[in-house]
Design a protein around this motif. Structure first.
Motif, mmCIF file in Angstrom:
data_model
loop_
_atom_site.group_PDB
_atom_site.id
_atom_site.type_symbol
_atom_site.label_atom_id
_atom_site.label_comp_id
_atom_site.label_asym_id
_atom_site.label_seq_id
_atom_site.Cartn_x
_atom_site.Cartn_y
_atom_site.Cartn_z
ATOM 1 N N GLY A 1 -0.456 2.239 4.454
ATOM 2 C CA GLY A 1 0.377 3.072 3.744
ATOM 3 C C GLY A 1 1.183 3.984 4.575
ATOM 4 O O GLY A 1 0.992 4.002 5.843
ATOM 5 N N CYS B 1 -3.900 5.638 4.535
ATOM 6 C CA CYS B 1 -4.606 4.553 3.974
ATOM 7 C C CYS B 1 -4.426 3.135 4.406
ATOM 8 O O CYS B 1 -3.123 3.118 4.804
ATOM 9 C CB CYS B 1 -4.303 4.712 2.481
ATOM 10 N N TYR C 1 -2.362 0.261 -4.403
ATOM 11 C CA TYR C 1 -2.363 -0.854 -3.684
ATOM 12 C C TYR C 1 -1.950 -1.787 -5.191
ATOM 13 O O TYR C 1 -1.947 -1.727 -5.943
ATOM 14 C CB TYR C 1 -3.222 -1.373 -2.966
ATOM 15 N N VAL D 1 0.809 -1.030 -0.139
ATOM 16 C CA VAL D 1 -0.021 -0.135 -0.036
ATOM 17 C C VAL D 1 0.850 1.184 -0.075
ATOM 18 O O VAL D 1 1.593 1.263 0.800
ATOM 19 C CB VAL D 1 -0.982 0.142 1.269
ATOM 20 N N LYS D 2 0.744 1.783 -0.965
ATOM 21 C CA LYS D 2 1.631 3.286 -0.877
ATOM 22 C C LYS D 2 0.709 4.566 -1.052
ATOM 23 O O LYS D 2 -0.270 4.672 -1.894
ATOM 24 C CB LYS D 2 2.400 3.190 -2.491
ATOM 25 N N GLN D 3 1.308 5.604 -0.421
ATOM 26 C CA GLN D 3 0.553 6.923 -0.703
ATOM 27 C C GLN D 3 1.920 7.816 -0.696
ATOM 28 O O GLN D 3 2.975 7.808 -0.025
ATOM 29 C CB GLN D 3 0.237 7.388 0.998
ATOM 30 N N TRP E 1 -9.520 4.597 5.633
ATOM 31 C CA TRP E 1 -8.878 5.715 5.802
ATOM 32 C C TRP E 1 -8.911 6.125 7.250
ATOM 33 O O TRP E 1 -10.044 5.820 8.116
ATOM 34 C CB TRP E 1 -9.380 6.953 5.133
ATOM 35 N N CYS F 1 -4.132 6.839 -2.983
ATOM 36 C CA CYS F 1 -3.366 5.593 -2.576
ATOM 37 C C CYS F 1 -3.342 4.582 -3.447
ATOM 38 O O CYS F 1 -4.539 4.452 -4.085
ATOM 39 C CB CYS F 1 -4.095 5.067 -1.312
#
Lengths: 114, 115
Positions: free
Chosen positions: A105, A90, A25, A4-6, A35, A23
């Motif tokens: 994230g 996220c 994924y 999971v990346k922000q 969230w 966000c």
């Protein structure tokens, strides 16, 4: 491997305008997305969630959009208020071993300017 | 209590010292989770209890980390021979049922600094 990346560590928005937090994924097995909002020296607080079978969920000023084909979700806050200034995480969940384990994230720090 | 309570709020440990972090979940909450949050990162899963049973400990970073919940309520996370890389905020969360839409209730965390 960051599932999971922000990608935006910070975001600054004027009061009254729309805030959009993004966000991405990688794992297609996630079944819920959430969230969380976090103030300094406090634990994360649940804000809003969406099931993987939906593409939108709305709760007052907060709306979460899910694009499964792009493996992308976003949180919209409108209108933004100074009290919305916080770090937003996220998270994605999957049932593993009888529990909904959360994968987070890195967070986005949102600042609402008066 | 009304929320998840964690103690101590802050802990400074000398490298090599053992520490114990306590979590009091919301009364009646069956599920209890421990997460580790390093500076500038999101929380990462450590371990999960359902009542007194530790069903998943796959996130514990080494055998120096040990968690227990002997009576299905209060949980303790113990770290033996602390290292500098153990410095983080340790978050506890509890939930009544395992439903992804409701999420969990997190405590305020224990900030551990290893010097």
């Amino acid at each position: 491997d960051q599932q999971v990346k922000q990608n935006s560590p910070s975001l600054s928005v004027q009061e009254g305008r729309i805030s959009i937090l993004n966000c991405d994924y990688t794992n297609s097995m996630f079944d819920y997305f959430l969230w969380y909002k976090k103030y300094p020296a406090e634990g994360p607080t649940f804000l809003i969630s969406i099931s993987s079978i939906k593409d939108k969920n709305e709760d007052g000023r907060f709306t979460v959009f899910l694009n499964k084909s792009a493996k992308h979700l976003s949180l919209h806050i409108v209108p933004s208020q100074p009290g919305d200034s916080a770090v937003y995480f996220c998270a994605a969940s999957a049932m593993v071993g009888g529990a909904q384990k959360l994968v987070f994230g890195q967070g986005t720090r949102l600042t609402i300017n008066p | 209590g009304a929320g998840v309570s964690q103690s101590p709020r802050y802990k400074v440990a000398k490298r090599g010292q053992d520490v114990a972090l306590r979590c009091d979940p919301i009364s009646g909450h069956v599920s209890l989770f421990w997460y580790q949050q390093a500076l500038g990162q999101g929380p990462e899963f450590l371990t999960y209890f359902q009542n007194e049973a530790q069903l998943d400990k796959s996130g514990l970073p080494s055998d120096r980390f040990f968690a227990e919940r002997p009576e299905g309520s209060v949980s303790t996370l113990k770290i033996q021979r602390t290292q500098q890389e153990d410095s983080a905020v340790y978050l506890c969360a509890s939930s009544l049922v395992d439903r992804g839409l409701s999420g969990y209730t997190f405590g305020s965390g224990t900030r551990l600094t290893v010097v």
